[in-house]
Structures are given as structure tokens and as C-alpha cells.
Design an enzyme around this catalytic site. Structure first.
Site, mmCIF file in Angstrom:
data_model
loop_
_atom_site.group_PDB
_atom_site.id
_atom_site.type_symbol
_atom_site.label_atom_id
_atom_site.label_comp_id
_atom_site.label_asym_id
_atom_site.label_seq_id
_atom_site.Cartn_x
_atom_site.Cartn_y
_atom_site.Cartn_z
ATOM 1 N N SER A 19 0.851 -1.188 0.000
ATOM 2 C CA SER A 19 0.000 0.000 0.000
ATOM 3 C C SER A 19 0.889 1.241 0.000
ATOM 4 O O SER A 19 1.983 1.235 0.569
ATOM 5 C CB SER A 19 -0.902 0.016 1.234
ATOM 6 O OG SER A 19 -1.508 1.269 1.407
ATOM 7 N N SER A 20 0.396 2.303 -0.604
ATOM 8 C CA SER A 20 1.172 3.544 -0.630
ATOM 9 C C SER A 20 1.313 4.174 0.751
ATOM 10 O O SER A 20 2.137 5.078 0.940
ATOM 11 C CB SER A 20 0.532 4.553 -1.589
ATOM 12 O OG SER A 20 -0.800 4.840 -1.201
ATOM 13 N N CYS A 21 0.535 3.707 1.736
ATOM 14 C CA CYS A 21 0.646 4.270 3.085
ATOM 15 C C CYS A 21 1.931 3.853 3.790
ATOM 16 O O CYS A 21 2.212 4.318 4.898
ATOM 17 C CB CYS A 21 -0.565 3.886 3.933
ATOM 18 S SG CYS A 21 -0.581 2.170 4.449
ATOM 19 N N TYR A 73 -1.196 -0.581 10.179
ATOM 20 C CA TYR A 73 -1.337 -1.228 8.871
ATOM 21 C C TYR A 73 -0.077 -1.033 8.034
ATOM 22 O O TYR A 73 0.432 -1.973 7.404
ATOM 23 C CB TYR A 73 -2.548 -0.645 8.145
ATOM 24 C CG TYR A 73 -2.758 -1.156 6.742
ATOM 25 C CD1 TYR A 73 -3.252 -2.430 6.516
ATOM 26 C CD2 TYR A 73 -2.468 -0.357 5.633
ATOM 27 C CE1 TYR A 73 -3.459 -2.908 5.222
ATOM 28 C CE2 TYR A 73 -2.668 -0.817 4.343
ATOM 29 C CZ TYR A 73 -3.166 -2.094 4.143
ATOM 30 O OH TYR A 73 -3.360 -2.551 2.864
ATOM 31 N N LYS A 80 2.623 -3.826 6.441
ATOM 32 C CA LYS A 80 2.978 -3.918 5.032
ATOM 33 C C LYS A 80 4.483 -3.754 4.814
ATOM 34 O O LYS A 80 5.081 -4.420 3.958
ATOM 35 C CB LYS A 80 2.212 -2.858 4.230
ATOM 36 C CG LYS A 80 0.737 -3.193 4.052
ATOM 37 C CD LYS A 80 0.546 -4.494 3.294
ATOM 38 C CE LYS A 80 -0.889 -4.830 3.021
ATOM 39 N NZ LYS A 80 -1.060 -6.102 2.286
ATOM 40 N N HIS A 104 -12.908 2.829 2.334
ATOM 41 C CA HIS A 104 -12.076 3.959 1.941
ATOM 42 C C HIS A 104 -12.958 5.095 1.415
ATOM 43 O O HIS A 104 -14.165 4.941 1.230
ATOM 44 C CB HIS A 104 -11.071 3.525 0.870
ATOM 45 C CG HIS A 104 -10.000 2.629 1.400
ATOM 46 N ND1 HIS A 104 -9.947 1.280 1.133
ATOM 47 C CD2 HIS A 104 -8.938 2.888 2.207
ATOM 48 C CE1 HIS A 104 -8.891 0.745 1.740
ATOM 49 N NE2 HIS A 104 -8.267 1.705 2.391
#
Length: 337
Positions: free
Chosen positions: A123-125, A152, A156, A195
Site C-alpha cells: 500500500s502507498s501508506c 497497517y 505492510k 475507503h
């Protein structure tokens, strides 16, 4: 030319929004020896020609049984516990523990059963909150994370590190891809756990159906986000896993940087503009109210997709057309219920 033969044994771990999109693309491209996992009450009807297995991916015994039965050559690890700001803030323990369990079980068993290539979807987070924009792969671990999704994101990041560690120690071919914000068919529309894009679709649709005068949205509307259709994501995943060894191995054999590629469209939009676009598509005529007492999250998050573009892949589905499509999917589901 493709690296995966059409009869290759492929396992898609997780058949949610992204996993089901990967299955659709595999079917479209003519792959016929495909298995996938699901944890709901029943498999997905549209993939009756594929083998489906109900698996609790948090249970290492069940994951061992899965790999023993399928003996896959290629694995797409798309399963994850996901959600928006509210869900991440409310259930941080579940977000970190569930995702760590899934990743560890699948990656360890992929190694044990000699999987040729594994693609881990992150994920880009994972990138720092105050990252330079657009975000390059090299910015990983260069600053503090956004607090609202830190558990989260750390899970990842651990998955990326695990892929990299196995590659360096055992010579495996595990690659990580970091998608931007995704949307598409089979998305989650729960107002507490979804989301922003699917949440806005549901809010505006229900407001229209109930003739409400206004809709309240979280934050200021000023943050900017990049959105990618799940079908484009699936296309990119299969493209990456099919890269010729001369290119693919350059990423998985690197010792000075993690095996990581961003996936996105390269364009962003403010949440306020997104809300207005969705409002018009849905046909809601009322007012949008912004609740500034609620958090905004990271103010800007746009991925640098130069690496993927240089490899020869670009997104095809425009945001407006993509949202129109999934609103049609949503209303069909809404009417069926």
C-alpha cells in the site's frame, strides 16, 4: 512474450476487490490453471472455472494445506485486512496482527513449496507522512508514518522486508508492488470501514434516495489523493509478474534496495473535487458539508510511477469513467439487496 505459461499453476491469495480483478484479468488473458482463496460463505460465481478454496489465512495449518494441495508456481498475495481512517483508528490491533499473520504464513509456505515468483501487494501508506511528492520507491523508511494508519503500514513494510530477506538469504524471486488508492467492483461500501471513494458513493446515493438536503464528509476536503481502478491494478500485477528474467531478477536480486515497484496513474485530485465529481455522477442535488473536527490524514500522496512506466505499463481507465462504472455496480448490488 510472457514468463508465466498459460497452463502455469497460479494461486491468487485473497479474492476481494483486487484479487477478483486479478482473476478476471487472468481469465481474459487465457490462464486456465488458476486457484484462489476466499473466506466468505461461498466462492465467487463468475469464476466457476477456477478452483476455489475456503481458507483462514491467519491459520498456518490451513495455509500449509492450501499450498500442499495447489503446489503453485506463481502466487499473487492480495489478501489483507484493509479500511479507511475510521477503521484504522478504531481497530489498530486487528490491522497489524491480521496482516502480519497472513503475510508470514503465505510467504513462508511459498518458500517451502518452491514457488517460482511471488507478488506481494502492499500500500502507498508505507511511505512517510511528509514525503516529497511524487513519492519514489527510495523514500521508504526515510521519515515518520501517518499516525492514523501506522499499524497497517508497519505490517505492510514488514511484508516487503520479509520478501527482501528471503530473496537475499535463499535466492527466492519475491517482488513487492505498492498500489495507490484503489477502487472498483467488489469494493467495501461500509461507511465505518471503507475507503473514501466507495464511502462517498454510498453517502451520496443514500442521500439522493432519501431526499436529504446535505451530506457531511470528513475533514476539510483539501487533501489530495491518487485513485487507480482495480482492473488497471490487476493488469499491472500480471504485467510485472510476467517481466522477463533479465529485468525481473534485477529487482529481486538487489542487495541495496528492497524489491519494490509503485503502481498508480500518476495523477491526483483533491477530496473536495472527488466528492463533487461523485455527487454529479450519482445525481445528488444537495449540499456538501465538511466536518473539520474529523482528521484529514496525509495532505498529499501521489506516487512516482516512473519505474513502471519505463518498463512499458501505464493506467488506462480514467477516473470519471471508472467511477461511473462502479456506481452502476453499486446500484445493481443495492437493488439486489
Amino acid at each position: 512474450m510472457t514468463y508465466m505459461g498459460k497452463d502455469a499453476k497460479i494461486l491468487v491469495v485473497g479474492a476481494g476487490m483486487v484479487g477478483s480483478a486479478i482473476l478476471r484479468r487472468l481469465e481474459k488473458d487465457g490462464y486456465d490453471n488458476v486457484s484462489y482463496t476466499f473466506n466468505s460463505k461461498k466462492p465467487i460465481e463468475e469464476f466457476n472455472n477456477y478452483r476455489s478454496l475456503q481458507v483462514d489465512l491467519k491459520d498456518p495449518v490451513q495455509v500449509e494445506k492450501l499450498f500442499n494441495e495447489v503446489k503453485p508456481e506463481f502466487v499473487f498475495l492480495s489478501a489483507a485486512k484493509v479500511g479507511g481512517i475510521y477503521a484504522n483508528s478504531t481497530y489498530p490491533a486487528e490491522f497489524i496482527s491480521t496482516n502480519l499473520d497472513i503475510q508470514q504464513n503465505v510467504i513462508k509456505l511459498a518458500f517451502k513449496y518452491n514457488v517460482d515468483r511471488l507478488l506481494f501487494l502492499g500500500s502507498s501508506c508505507i511511505y512517510p507522512k511528509e514525503c516529497p511528492q511524487p513519492i519514489k520507491e527510495e523514500y521508504l523508511l526515510t521519515g515518520p508514518l501517518e499516525l492514523t494508519n501506522r499499524p497497517y503500514a508497519i505490517a505492510k513494510i514488514a511484508g516487503i522486508e520479509m520478501c527482501w530477506a528471503y530473496n537475499r538469504q535463499f535466492g527466492t524471486k519475491y517482488l513487492s508492488v505498492m498500489p495507490t488508492n484503489l477502487y472498483g467492483p467488489n469494493d467495501n461500501y461500509d461507511l465505518n470501514n471503507s475507503h473514501v471513494l466507495p464511502a462517498l458513493i454510498r453517502k451520496f446515493h443514500e442521500a439522493k434516495e432519501n431526499n436529504l438536503a446535505s451530506v457531511s464528509c470528513w475533514g476539510s476536503g483539501r487533501p489530495r489523493r491518487e485513485f487507480l481502478h482495480a482492473d488497471d491494478m490487476a493488469s499491472a500485477c500480471i504485467f510485472v509478474l510476467n517481466l522477463p528474467p533479465s529485468i525481473y531478477n534485477g529487482y529481486v536480486e538487489a542487495v541495496d534496495s528492497p524489491p519494490l515497484i509503485n503502481i498508480g496513474c500518476g495523477e491526483d485530485v483533491s477530496i473536495k473535487d472527488l466528492a463533487d465529481k461523485i455527487r454529479k455522477i450519482v445525481g445528488f442535488k444537495g449540499e456538501i458539508l465538511w466536518d473539520s473536527t474529523k482528521p484529514d490524514g496525509t495532505m498529499k500522496k501521489l506516487l512516482d510511477v516512473g519505474v513502471l512506466k519505463a518498463l512499458g505499463w501505464e493506467a488506462e481507465i480514467a477516473l470519471i469513467e471508472g467511477v461511473k462504472e462502479i456506481y452502476t455496480h453499486y446500484t445493481a448490488k443495492f437493488m439486489a439487496e
